[in-house]
Scaffold this active site. Structure first.
Site, mmCIF file in Angstrom:
data_model
loop_
_atom_site.group_PDB
_atom_site.id
_atom_site.type_symbol
_atom_site.label_atom_id
_atom_site.label_comp_id
_atom_site.label_asym_id
_atom_site.label_seq_id
_atom_site.Cartn_x
_atom_site.Cartn_y
_atom_site.Cartn_z
ATOM 1 N N PRO A 71 0.786 -1.229 0.000
ATOM 2 C CA PRO A 71 0.000 0.000 0.000
ATOM 3 C C PRO A 71 0.820 1.281 0.000
ATOM 4 C CG PRO A 71 -0.177 -1.146 2.106
ATOM 5 C CD PRO A 71 0.490 -2.091 1.149
ATOM 6 N N ASN A 72 0.364 2.188 -0.832
ATOM 7 C CA ASN A 72 0.890 3.553 -0.957
ATOM 8 C C ASN A 72 2.230 3.655 -1.671
ATOM 9 O OD1 ASN A 72 -1.303 4.955 0.360
ATOM 10 N ND2 ASN A 72 -0.613 3.957 2.242
ATOM 11 N N ARG A 110 5.633 12.362 -2.838
ATOM 12 C CA ARG A 110 5.532 13.047 -1.540
ATOM 13 C C ARG A 110 6.597 12.510 -0.591
ATOM 14 N NH1 ARG A 110 -0.214 11.650 -0.054
ATOM 15 N NH2 ARG A 110 -0.748 11.393 -2.222
ATOM 16 N N TYR A 116 11.483 9.059 1.594
ATOM 17 C CA TYR A 116 11.485 8.006 0.576
ATOM 18 C C TYR A 116 12.275 8.343 -0.685
ATOM 19 C CZ TYR A 116 7.760 6.220 3.565
ATOM 20 O OH TYR A 116 7.054 5.755 4.628
ATOM 21 N N ASN A 119 8.147 -5.527 -0.521
ATOM 22 C CA ASN A 119 7.998 -4.356 0.346
ATOM 23 C C ASN A 119 6.501 -4.251 0.614
ATOM 24 O OD1 ASN A 119 7.785 -1.960 1.690
ATOM 25 N ND2 ASN A 119 9.069 -0.790 0.297
ATOM 26 N N ALA A 177 3.004 -0.603 4.957
ATOM 27 C CA ALA A 177 2.522 -0.634 6.341
ATOM 28 C C ALA A 177 2.011 -2.015 6.764
ATOM 29 C CB ALA A 177 1.437 0.419 6.529
ATOM 30 N N GLU A 204 12.838 -9.195 2.196
ATOM 31 C CA GLU A 204 12.037 -8.042 2.636
ATOM 32 C C GLU A 204 12.836 -6.762 2.364
ATOM 33 O OE1 GLU A 204 11.639 -8.108 6.877
ATOM 34 O OE2 GLU A 204 10.259 -6.391 6.919
ATOM 35 N N HIS A 253 12.760 -2.386 2.543
ATOM 36 C CA HIS A 253 12.144 -1.098 2.896
ATOM 37 C C HIS A 253 13.032 0.017 2.380
ATOM 38 C CE1 HIS A 253 9.148 -3.068 5.251
ATOM 39 N NE2 HIS A 253 10.108 -3.820 5.776
ATOM 40 N N SER A 313 12.946 3.209 3.413
ATOM 41 C CA SER A 313 13.424 3.885 4.623
ATOM 42 C C SER A 313 13.895 2.822 5.615
ATOM 43 C CB SER A 313 12.294 4.718 5.238
ATOM 44 O OG SER A 313 11.282 3.869 5.758
ATOM 45 N N ARG A 356 12.526 4.857 12.872
ATOM 46 C CA ARG A 356 11.331 5.704 12.793
ATOM 47 C C ARG A 356 10.405 5.439 13.999
ATOM 48 N NH1 ARG A 356 8.988 5.341 6.885
ATOM 49 N NH2 ARG A 356 7.788 7.118 7.697
HETATM 50 O O1 CA2 Z 1 10.299 2.327 3.986
HETATM 51 C C1 CA2 Z 1 9.503 1.573 3.404
HETATM 52 O O2 CA2 Z 1 9.706 1.096 2.298
HETATM 53 C C2 CA2 Z 1 8.130 1.311 4.055
HETATM 54 O O3 CA2 Z 1 7.769 -0.027 3.766
HETATM 55 C C3 CA2 Z 1 7.180 2.283 3.408
HETATM 56 C C4 CA2 Z 1 5.779 2.252 4.006
HETATM 57 C C5 CA2 Z 1 5.847 2.382 5.531
HETATM 58 O O4 CA2 Z 1 4.551 2.225 6.071
HETATM 59 C C6 CA2 Z 1 6.781 1.352 6.139
HETATM 60 O O5 CA2 Z 1 6.827 1.584 7.551
HETATM 61 C C7 CA2 Z 1 8.166 1.478 5.565
HETATM 62 C C8 CA2 Z 1 4.934 3.410 3.498
HETATM 63 C C9 CA2 Z 1 4.896 3.539 2.013
HETATM 64 C C10 CA2 Z 1 4.265 4.863 1.709
HETATM 65 O O6 CA2 Z 1 4.983 5.429 0.670
HETATM 66 C C11 CA2 Z 1 4.750 6.737 0.366
HETATM 67 C C12 CA2 Z 1 5.631 7.298 -0.507
HETATM 68 C C13 CA2 Z 1 5.475 8.606 -0.858
HETATM 69 C C14 CA2 Z 1 4.415 9.336 -0.355
HETATM 70 C C15 CA2 Z 1 3.528 8.761 0.531
HETATM 71 C C16 CA2 Z 1 3.678 7.446 0.874
#
Ligand code: CA2
Length: 147
Positions: free
Chosen positions: A11-12, A19, A24, A77, A80, A101, A103, A105, A110
């Site tokens: 997701p996302n 953003r 990211y 990946n 969330a 796996e 990520h 970030s 965090r």
């Molecule tokens: O760091 C990562 O790749 C995460 O998997 C990214 C997830 C976060 O919930 C994990 O804790 C770590 C969130 C992805 C959301 O990505 C966005 C990118 C740009 C703008 C908004 C959201």
């Protein structure tokens, strides 16, 4: 068909590069997919890249991968869902396919709620905080272990 690696984003992650660049970076999901294709090609492999905002769809794709003999590994990946999903944990375990796996970030640096990963225990390796290069490292690892 060419042997391939499944690159699954949750997701996302379709919003990558649009953003929160301070967390990211500015590369997009299309950049991630291109990077993975290049890394796989170096080993004579292909990639199949998919993204979903829906947990069940990710579960379905993992199950499909488990039935597909040409898929030699999964880069996951789960966004969330990493921090919440026993369903994804069970799905990965059920496939028996090696999973790395990734990520973008570093969740450990965090908020506290990001410190738990339900997926780490079924991951062959976990790569976090290396930006989108982490996907290429994961592809490279899966390709090399496959030989
Ligand atoms: O760091 C990562 O790749 C995460 O998997 C990214 C997830 C976060 O919930 C994990 O804790 C770590 C969130 C992805 C959301 O990505 C966005 C990118 C740009 C703008 C908004 C959201």
């Amino acid at each position: 068909m060419t042997r391939r690696i499944l690159v699954l984003n949750g997701p996302n992650l379709n919003l990558l590069g649009t953003r929160e660049p301070e967390i990211y970076g500015s590369d997009t999901l299309a950049d991630v997919e291109e990077l993975c294709a290049g890394a796989a090609q170096e080993h004579g492999l292909g990639v199949e890249c998919r993204q979903s905002n829906h947990e069940g769809e990710l579960v379905d794709w993992l199950q499909e991968a488990g039935r597909d003999e040409d898929i030699i590994g999964v880069v996951l990946n789960a966004g969330a869902y990493t921090h919440t999903s026993i369903a994804l944990l069970d799905a990965v375990r059920g496939t028996g396919i090696p999973m790395v796996e990734v990520h973008v970030s570093n969740p450990a640096a965090r908020e506290r709620f990001r410190h738990t990963s339900y997926l780490s225990s079924v991951a062959e390796a976990s790569i976090a905080g290396a930006g989108i290069r982490g996907y290429a490292y994961a592809v490279d690892h899966l390709a090399r272990r496959h030989g």
